[in-house]
Structures are given as C-alpha cells and as structure tokens.
Motif scaffolding. Structure first.
Motif, PDB file in Angstrom:
ATOM      1  N   GLU A 136       0.818  -1.210   0.000  1.00  0.00           N
ATOM      2  CA  GLU A 136       0.000   0.000   0.000  1.00  0.00           C
ATOM      3  C   GLU A 136       0.851   1.258   0.000  1.00  0.00           C
ATOM      4  O   GLU A 136       0.408   2.311  -0.502  1.00  0.00           O
ATOM      5  CB  GLU A 136      -0.946  -0.006   1.207  1.00  0.00           C
ATOM      6  CG  GLU A 136      -2.057  -1.029   1.131  1.00  0.00           C
ATOM      7  CD  GLU A 136      -1.604  -2.432   1.537  1.00  0.00           C
ATOM      8  OE1 GLU A 136      -2.416  -3.361   1.426  1.00  0.00           O
ATOM      9  OE2 GLU A 136      -0.433  -2.578   1.977  1.00  0.00           O
ATOM     10  N   TRP A 137       2.055   1.178   0.551  1.00  0.00           N
ATOM     11  CA  TRP A 137       2.945   2.346   0.532  1.00  0.00           C
ATOM     12  C   TRP A 137       3.322   2.700  -0.901  1.00  0.00           C
ATOM     13  O   TRP A 137       3.297   3.877  -1.294  1.00  0.00           O
ATOM     14  CB  TRP A 137       4.184   2.073   1.378  1.00  0.00           C
ATOM     15  CG  TRP A 137       5.227   3.150   1.320  1.00  0.00           C
ATOM     16  CD1 TRP A 137       6.501   3.041   0.848  1.00  0.00           C
ATOM     17  CD2 TRP A 137       5.103   4.516   1.743  1.00  0.00           C
ATOM     18  NE1 TRP A 137       7.175   4.240   0.943  1.00  0.00           N
ATOM     19  CE2 TRP A 137       6.333   5.163   1.496  1.00  0.00           C
ATOM     20  CE3 TRP A 137       4.056   5.253   2.307  1.00  0.00           C
ATOM     21  CZ2 TRP A 137       6.547   6.501   1.785  1.00  0.00           C
ATOM     22  CZ3 TRP A 137       4.274   6.593   2.595  1.00  0.00           C
ATOM     23  CH2 TRP A 137       5.507   7.204   2.341  1.00  0.00           C
ATOM     24  N   ALA A 138       3.680   1.701  -1.703  1.00  0.00           N
ATOM     25  CA  ALA A 138       4.008   1.956  -3.108  1.00  0.00           C
ATOM     26  C   ALA A 138       2.795   2.517  -3.850  1.00  0.00           C
ATOM     27  O   ALA A 138       2.938   3.385  -4.716  1.00  0.00           O
ATOM     28  CB  ALA A 138       4.494   0.675  -3.772  1.00  0.00           C
ATOM     29  N   GLU A 139       1.599   2.031  -3.514  1.00  0.00           N
ATOM     30  CA  GLU A 139       0.396   2.556  -4.166  1.00  0.00           C
ATOM     31  C   GLU A 139       0.160   4.010  -3.783  1.00  0.00           C
ATOM     32  O   GLU A 139      -0.327   4.805  -4.597  1.00  0.00           O
ATOM     33  CB  GLU A 139      -0.815   1.695  -3.805  1.00  0.00           C
ATOM     34  CG  GLU A 139      -0.757   0.266  -4.339  1.00  0.00           C
ATOM     35  CD  GLU A 139      -0.740   0.204  -5.854  1.00  0.00           C
ATOM     36  OE1 GLU A 139      -1.249   1.140  -6.519  1.00  0.00           O
ATOM     37  OE2 GLU A 139      -0.210  -0.791  -6.397  1.00  0.00           O
ATOM     38  N   MET A 140       0.480   4.391  -2.547  1.00  0.00           N
ATOM     39  CA  MET A 140       0.349   5.794  -2.155  1.00  0.00           C
ATOM     40  C   MET A 140       1.266   6.675  -3.001  1.00  0.00           C
ATOM     41  O   MET A 140       0.869   7.741  -3.471  1.00  0.00           O
ATOM     42  CB  MET A 140       0.686   5.961  -0.673  1.00  0.00           C
ATOM     43  CG  MET A 140      -0.307   5.354   0.283  1.00  0.00           C
ATOM     44  SD  MET A 140       0.207   5.634   2.013  1.00  0.00           S
ATOM     45  CE  MET A 140      -0.802   4.435   2.870  1.00  0.00           C
TER      46      MET A 140
END
Length: 258
Positions: free
Chosen positions: A109-113
């Motif tokens: 989810e960090w990469a998606e942010m």
C-alpha cells in the motif's frame, strides 16, 4: 493557516549527510520542524506523532536490513500503517523524496500511495512482475517543468540543470506529472540494485531491465489528502540547489492540511 505550520520529517534506513540535510530543513520558512529517525520514528508515528502535523516529509527508507549480500525486509507495525493511513484519510498531505520510493518493501500500500516503487530484488509492483530497479549516481541532466501552472512549480524556470542520482523503476500513479528528466531511462544508463547488494557495484551485466518513465516529480491523491513525490534529493548538491528548494517549499505549502 495562522502561526507556524508543523512539519514532521521522517528519515533513516538509508545513509545521508545529516548536516546538509538539516540546512535544507532550516530553509523551510514558516515551519516548525520535528525530525524523527528510524527505528524510533516508526514507534513515534505509531504512538501519534503524525496526528498534529500539517505536512509530512518522507526522506526515509525503512523496512530493510542489508548484509551477507542480501536485502532482508520486514513490514511496518500495524499501528504505524494505521497511523499513516488515518493521517491521509483525515486530509493530511505529504512530500516524499528520493529513496522514500524504496521504503517498506513488504507494505504494498505504501508503493500505491506514492505511485511507484524501487525494488532491490525482482518482485511484484502494482500487480506486475519486475526486475530489480536501477540506479546511477551523479547524473548531469536537465529537469523540465511539465505543468508551470501547478503550485509546486511556481517560480521555476522551464528547464534547470541538476546533478543527482536517478532511478530506473516502475511508475504508475503520476496523476499530475510535474517534472521530467532529460535523460534516457534505459538499462544501459543504470546499474542493477540487486547486483550492488551482492557487492557488484556499478554493474548491469545480464540485467535487461525494461525502459521506464522519465518522470521525476508528480502529485497524486491519497485518502482525502495529496502526496507529491520528488525523485531528486540524493545528497548535499541537491539539498542546496535553489530550484529544488523552491520546489520543496512550494510542494509542502501545496499539500498542507487545510
């Protein structure tokens, strides 16, 4: 907003020159800066350090342990993940710099942010398999402004020179492209991150990474807030560059929580 704005800065997990970076932080007028360094930063955020922040500057690359020719990874704590997610859900904004795009390899989810990911090993990003990413230090190139009307690029010349590290890594979430590098993002111009971890620095032997985007700054929505990613920022030359300082000051003001 009235009074000093509160900026939370997170660093650690990747080496950097502390004093020149502190000079960069001191250049942000009108901000009261709280600088936390991992691993203590993860604990502090989990305990509420982000709750009162008007903006966050991510200059961290947590979740890694390098040694014995490999990059061991771990996810952030549940309470840290919830604190960051809740911060953006409340309309909080952030700027992420340089190696932050490699942080938290086990928190997709960090990469998606951020809308991109630097991989130290071959793996998955945004539902696709990728080779390990590429790096190249001290590249001399021009940055080109793509959206001169955007608040983050206000006052910047249409083109300005930089000397900094570049990444060859997948990018998929640049909702509002802001800067691009006048440079060819092909494997011949970069070195394999995985080979560097094993001790073969500055090697791309047998590493046939696909071409990637030349974007080096963009904005995207996260929760009800917004995040700007800026790839430049490897060291003192970048910290001191007046155009990057202007971009960062503009970007922090733009993402500031209302």
């Amino acid at each position: 907003m009235t009074g000093a704005r509160r900026l939370l800065v997170l660093s650690g997990g990747h080496p950097y020159e502390a004093e020149p970076f502190a000079d960069l932080l001191a250049s942000f007028e009108g901000w009261t800066v709280t600088h936390l360094i991992h691993p203590e930063a993860e604990i502090a955020v989990a305990e509420g350090a982000a709750d009162a922040a008007d903006a966050i500057l991510f200059y961290d690359m947590p979740g890694y342990s390098f040694g014995d020719g490999r990059a061991a990874t771990r996810p952030p704590s549940f309470t840290y993940r919830r604190a960051i997610t809740d911060y953006f859900a409340r309309g909080g904004g952030a700027v992420a710099m340089h190696h932050a795009i490699a942080g938290w390899a086990e928190w997709p989810e960090w990469a998606e942010m951020l809308g991109g990911r630097f991989l130290y090993d071959p793996g998955e990003a945004h539902g696709e398999q990728h080779l390990d990413s590429g790096y190249r230090h001290e590249v001399r190139y021009d940055a080109l402004v793509l959206d001169p009307a955007h608040p983050a690029t206000a006052g910047l010349p249409p083109r300005f020179p930089l000397c900094d590290e570049l990444y060859l890594a997948p990018i998929w979430g640049a909702t509002k492209p802001l800067l691009r590098a006048d440079h060819a993002f092909v494997h011949e111009n970069f070195y394999s991150a995985s080979q560097a971890v094993t001790g073969r620095m500055f090697s791309n032997d047998g590493w046939d990474h696909r071409p990637e985007s030349d974007l080096i700054a963009w904005e995207r929505p996260v929760g009800t807030g917004r995040l700007i990613y800026l790839q430049p920022g490897d060291g003192p030359a970048a910290y001191a560059d007046p155009n990057l300082r202007r971009f960062l000051a503009n970007a922090l003001a733009h993402v500031e929580r209302a």
